[in-house]
Design a protein around this motif. Structure first.
Motif, PDB file in Angstrom:
ATOM      1  N   LEU A 159      42.747  -9.665  14.291  1.00 52.67           N
ATOM      2  CA  LEU A 159      41.748 -10.325  13.600  1.00 52.67           C
ATOM      3  C   LEU A 159      41.835 -10.466  11.990  1.00 52.67           C
ATOM      4  CD1 LEU A 159      38.777 -11.663  13.989  1.00 52.67           C
ATOM      5  CD2 LEU A 159      37.781  -9.471  13.813  1.00 52.67           C
ATOM      6  N   VAL A 160      42.577  -9.493  11.548  1.00 57.74           N
ATOM      7  CA  VAL A 160      42.991  -9.653  10.268  1.00 57.74           C
ATOM      8  C   VAL A 160      43.945 -10.804   9.890  1.00 57.74           C
ATOM      9  CG1 VAL A 160      44.147  -8.694   8.148  1.00 57.74           C
ATOM     10  CG2 VAL A 160      42.357  -7.296   9.478  1.00 57.74           C
ATOM     11  N   ASP A 161      44.908 -10.843  10.793  1.00 54.99           N
ATOM     12  CA  ASP A 161      45.902 -12.013  10.647  1.00 54.99           C
ATOM     13  C   ASP A 161      45.099 -13.446  10.647  1.00 54.99           C
ATOM     14  OD1 ASP A 161      48.325 -10.675  10.201  1.00 54.99           O
ATOM     15  OD2 ASP A 161      48.566 -10.133  12.474  1.00 54.99           O
ATOM     16  N   GLU A 162      44.501 -13.584  11.812  1.00 54.88           N
ATOM     17  CA  GLU A 162      43.478 -14.771  12.049  1.00 54.88           C
ATOM     18  C   GLU A 162      42.693 -14.903  10.608  1.00 54.88           C
ATOM     19  OE1 GLU A 162      42.042 -15.538  15.632  1.00 54.88           O
ATOM     20  OE2 GLU A 162      43.767 -15.358  16.748  1.00 54.88           O
ATOM     21  N   THR A 163      41.969 -13.996  10.002  1.00 53.31           N
ATOM     22  CA  THR A 163      41.202 -14.048   9.189  1.00 53.31           C
ATOM     23  C   THR A 163      42.055 -14.717   7.899  1.00 53.31           C
ATOM     24  OG1 THR A 163      39.688 -12.138   9.783  1.00 53.31           O
ATOM     25  CG2 THR A 163      39.604 -12.610   7.592  1.00 53.31           C
ATOM     26  N   LYS A 164      43.141 -14.014   7.793  1.00 49.83           N
ATOM     27  CA  LYS A 164      44.041 -14.672   6.569  1.00 49.83           C
ATOM     28  C   LYS A 164      44.134 -16.152   6.736  1.00 49.83           C
ATOM     29  CE  LYS A 164      46.553 -10.462   5.347  1.00 49.83           C
ATOM     30  NZ  LYS A 164      47.664  -9.997   4.528  1.00 49.83           N
ATOM     31  N   VAL A 165      44.501 -16.496   7.865  1.00 49.27           N
ATOM     32  CA  VAL A 165      44.652 -18.023   8.253  1.00 49.27           C
ATOM     33  C   VAL A 165      43.440 -18.780   7.784  1.00 49.27           C
ATOM     34  CG1 VAL A 165      45.072 -19.800   9.814  1.00 49.27           C
ATOM     35  CG2 VAL A 165      46.537 -17.603   9.962  1.00 49.27           C
ATOM     36  N   TRP A 166      42.440 -18.468   8.314  1.00 46.36           N
ATOM     37  CA  TRP A 166      40.838 -18.903   7.848  1.00 46.36           C
ATOM     38  C   TRP A 166      40.689 -18.863   6.542  1.00 46.36           C
ATOM     39  CZ3 TRP A 166      37.110 -16.038   5.946  1.00 46.36           C
ATOM     40  CH2 TRP A 166      35.642 -16.913   5.622  1.00 46.36           C
ATOM     41  N   SER A 167      40.784 -17.731   5.701  1.00 45.31           N
ATOM     42  CA  SER A 167      40.535 -17.590   4.310  1.00 45.31           C
ATOM     43  C   SER A 167      41.724 -18.630   3.518  1.00 45.31           C
ATOM     44  CB  SER A 167      40.904 -16.258   3.933  1.00 45.31           C
ATOM     45  OG  SER A 167      40.532 -16.206   2.389  1.00 45.31           O
ATOM     46  N   TYR A 168      42.816 -19.038   3.938  1.00 43.30           N
ATOM     47  CA  TYR A 168      43.888 -19.653   3.111  1.00 43.30           C
ATOM     48  C   TYR A 168      43.594 -21.195   3.621  1.00 43.30           C
ATOM     49  CZ  TYR A 168      48.179 -21.463   1.632  1.00 43.30           C
ATOM     50  OH  TYR A 168      49.349 -22.246   1.053  1.00 43.30           O
ATOM     51  N   TRP A 169      42.965 -21.502   4.767  1.00 40.71           N
ATOM     52  CA  TRP A 169      42.828 -22.879   5.044  1.00 40.71           C
ATOM     53  C   TRP A 169      42.498 -23.790   4.050  1.00 40.71           C
ATOM     54  CZ3 TRP A 169      45.895 -23.580   9.111  1.00 40.71           C
ATOM     55  CH2 TRP A 169      45.936 -24.982   9.541  1.00 40.71           C
ATOM     56  N   PRO A 170      41.363 -23.539   3.251  1.00 40.71           N
ATOM     57  CA  PRO A 170      41.218 -24.504   2.339  1.00 40.71           C
ATOM     58  C   PRO A 170      41.982 -24.710   1.163  1.00 40.71           C
ATOM     59  CG  PRO A 170      39.198 -22.983   2.649  1.00 40.71           C
ATOM     60  CD  PRO A 170      40.346 -22.379   3.291  1.00 40.71           C
ATOM     61  N   TYR A 171      42.750 -23.891   0.934  1.00 44.46           N
ATOM     62  CA  TYR A 171      44.031 -23.977  -0.070  1.00 44.46           C
ATOM     63  C   TYR A 171      45.031 -24.697   0.462  1.00 44.46           C
ATOM     64  CZ  TYR A 171      41.889 -20.106  -2.686  1.00 44.46           C
ATOM     65  OH  TYR A 171      40.934 -19.360  -3.211  1.00 44.46           O
ATOM     66  N   ARG A 172      45.379 -24.637   1.735  1.00 42.93           N
ATOM     67  CA  ARG A 172      46.194 -25.491   2.634  1.00 42.93           C
ATOM     68  C   ARG A 172      45.926 -26.913   2.748  1.00 42.93           C
ATOM     69  NH1 ARG A 172      47.790 -27.265   7.743  1.00 42.93           N
ATOM     70  NH2 ARG A 172      49.895 -26.751   8.107  1.00 42.93           N
ATOM     71  N   GLU A 173      44.447 -27.078   2.819  1.00 44.06           N
ATOM     72  CA  GLU A 173      44.061 -28.390   3.008  1.00 44.06           C
ATOM     73  C   GLU A 173      44.220 -29.366   1.786  1.00 44.06           C
ATOM     74  OE1 GLU A 173      40.156 -28.059   4.593  1.00 44.06           O
ATOM     75  OE2 GLU A 173      40.915 -28.617   6.643  1.00 44.06           O
ATOM     76  N   ARG A 174      43.827 -28.612   0.668  1.00 49.39           N
ATOM     77  CA  ARG A 174      44.050 -29.231  -0.699  1.00 49.39           C
ATOM     78  C   ARG A 174      45.496 -29.361  -0.928  1.00 49.39           C
ATOM     79  NH1 ARG A 174      39.868 -25.649  -1.871  1.00 49.39           N
ATOM     80  NH2 ARG A 174      41.146 -23.987  -2.841  1.00 49.39           N
ATOM     81  N   LEU A 175      46.436 -28.643  -0.795  1.00 48.78           N
ATOM     82  CA  LEU A 175      47.952 -28.723  -0.748  1.00 48.78           C
ATOM     83  C   LEU A 175      48.497 -29.866   0.154  1.00 48.78           C
ATOM     84  CD1 LEU A 175      50.511 -27.484  -2.213  1.00 48.78           C
ATOM     85  CD2 LEU A 175      50.941 -26.280  -0.110  1.00 48.78           C
ATOM     86  N   LEU A 176      47.957 -30.075   1.137  1.00 48.58           N
ATOM     87  CA  LEU A 176      48.430 -31.273   1.846  1.00 48.58           C
ATOM     88  C   LEU A 176      47.908 -32.597   1.454  1.00 48.58           C
ATOM     89  CD1 LEU A 176      49.805 -28.981   3.779  1.00 48.58           C
ATOM     90  CD2 LEU A 176      48.877 -30.040   5.826  1.00 48.58           C
ATOM     91  N   ALA A 177      46.815 -32.279   1.154  1.00 46.45           N
ATOM     92  CA  ALA A 177      45.985 -33.813   0.263  1.00 46.45           C
ATOM     93  C   ALA A 177      46.979 -33.990  -0.881  1.00 46.45           C
ATOM     94  CB  ALA A 177      44.703 -33.443   0.092  1.00 46.45           C
ATOM     95  N   ALA A 178      47.252 -33.384  -1.707  1.00 48.73           N
ATOM     96  CA  ALA A 178      48.137 -33.437  -2.795  1.00 48.73           C
ATOM     97  C   ALA A 178      49.360 -33.838  -2.319  1.00 48.73           C
ATOM     98  CB  ALA A 178      48.548 -32.189  -3.697  1.00 48.73           C
ATOM     99  N   PHE A 179      49.998 -33.429  -1.384  1.00 51.70           N
ATOM    100  CA  PHE A 179      51.329 -34.102  -0.863  1.00 51.70           C
ATOM    101  C   PHE A 179      51.137 -35.479  -0.484  1.00 51.70           C
ATOM    102  CE2 PHE A 179      53.034 -29.528   0.475  1.00 51.70           C
ATOM    103  CZ  PHE A 179      53.310 -29.424  -0.968  1.00 51.70           C
ATOM    104  N   ALA A 180      50.100 -35.852   0.233  1.00 50.24           N
ATOM    105  CA  ALA A 180      49.707 -37.048   0.827  1.00 50.24           C
ATOM    106  C   ALA A 180      49.535 -38.135  -0.432  1.00 50.24           C
ATOM    107  CB  ALA A 180      48.770 -37.018   1.631  1.00 50.24           C
ATOM    108  N   ALA A 181      48.891 -37.683  -1.465  1.00 46.39           N
ATOM    109  CA  ALA A 181      48.807 -38.587  -2.553  1.00 46.39           C
ATOM    110  C   ALA A 181      49.796 -38.801  -3.500  1.00 46.39           C
ATOM    111  CB  ALA A 181      47.635 -37.773  -3.329  1.00 46.39           C
TER     112      ALA A 181
END
Length: 202
Positions: A113-135
């Motif tokens: 559960l901690v592993d999945e929590t880390k993914v969930w917690s980091y996800w907004p940072y990842r989404e911003r990163l991918l948006a920056a790559f796309a732009a």
């Protein structure tokens, strides 16, 4: 010759598809994601508010709001959990996915559960990163540097969660690094590289 990485490649990783399938599906899977989120919030809150305190299924259930229970805890974590991230990696069947699954294979439901929590917690940072790559497309080495900065920003914001499980990085960040390296970096090595970065950051 520099191999180009496209944003769709990073957007279509195994963990990316897992997250999208559960968080965006209007069916019962969406309801399950809400249940998962309740427990992710409980884990993140406990780890950050009481670093070093023992984390157990009971303490997580007690912290889950509005009300946790043993049955819903084991619905989202453990050997009989529904839609665990690790199962999607195994089902994918490719060598890189199996290697990543082995890195994150846990016998303990709380650790899973901690592993999945880390993914969930980091996800907004990842989404911003991918948006920056796309732009603004950039070469792979610049993408890796940007990912490292994104992971560091997450770790600074959530230092105790980042340090949990001996600084194990979010599995999605490890998978992203493997994609950026075009399979030239095995899962164990990618996880070690990011663990070292988290240690230095935190």
């Amino acid at each position: 010759m520099t191999l180009a990485i496209t944003t769709p490649e990073l957007g279509n990783t195994v963990i990316g598809r897992w997250h999208r399938r559960l968080s965006s599906n209007p069916s019962a899977k969406r309801s399950h994601w809400r249940t998962k989120t309740i427990y992710f919030l409980a884990v993140a809150g406990l780890v950050e508010s009481a670093p070093g305190a023992p984390l157990t299924w009971k303490s997580i259930v007690d912290a889950a709001q509005p009300r946790g229970s043993r049955s819903t805890f084991y619905e989202v974590a453990g050997a009989h959990a529904r839609h665990p991230l690790i199962d999607d990696l195994i089902r994918d069947g490719r060598v890189d996915s199996i290697q990543l699954a082995l890195v994150y294979q846990r016998n303990d439901a709380v650790a899973q559960l901690v592993d999945e929590t880390k993914v969930w917690s980091y996800w907004p940072y990842r989404e911003r990163l991918l948006a920056a790559f796309a732009a603004a497309p950039r070469p792979p080495h610049a993408m890796e540097e940007a990912m490292s900065r994104s992971l560091a920003a997450w770790a600074k914001r959530h230092p105790h969660l980042a340090a949990a499980l001996d600084y194990t990085p979010p599995a999605c960040a490890v998978e992203d690094l493997m994609v950026l390296m075009h399979g030239r970096l095995a899962a164990v090595r990618a996880a070690t590289v990011l663990t070292d970065r988290l240690r230095r950051t935190v």
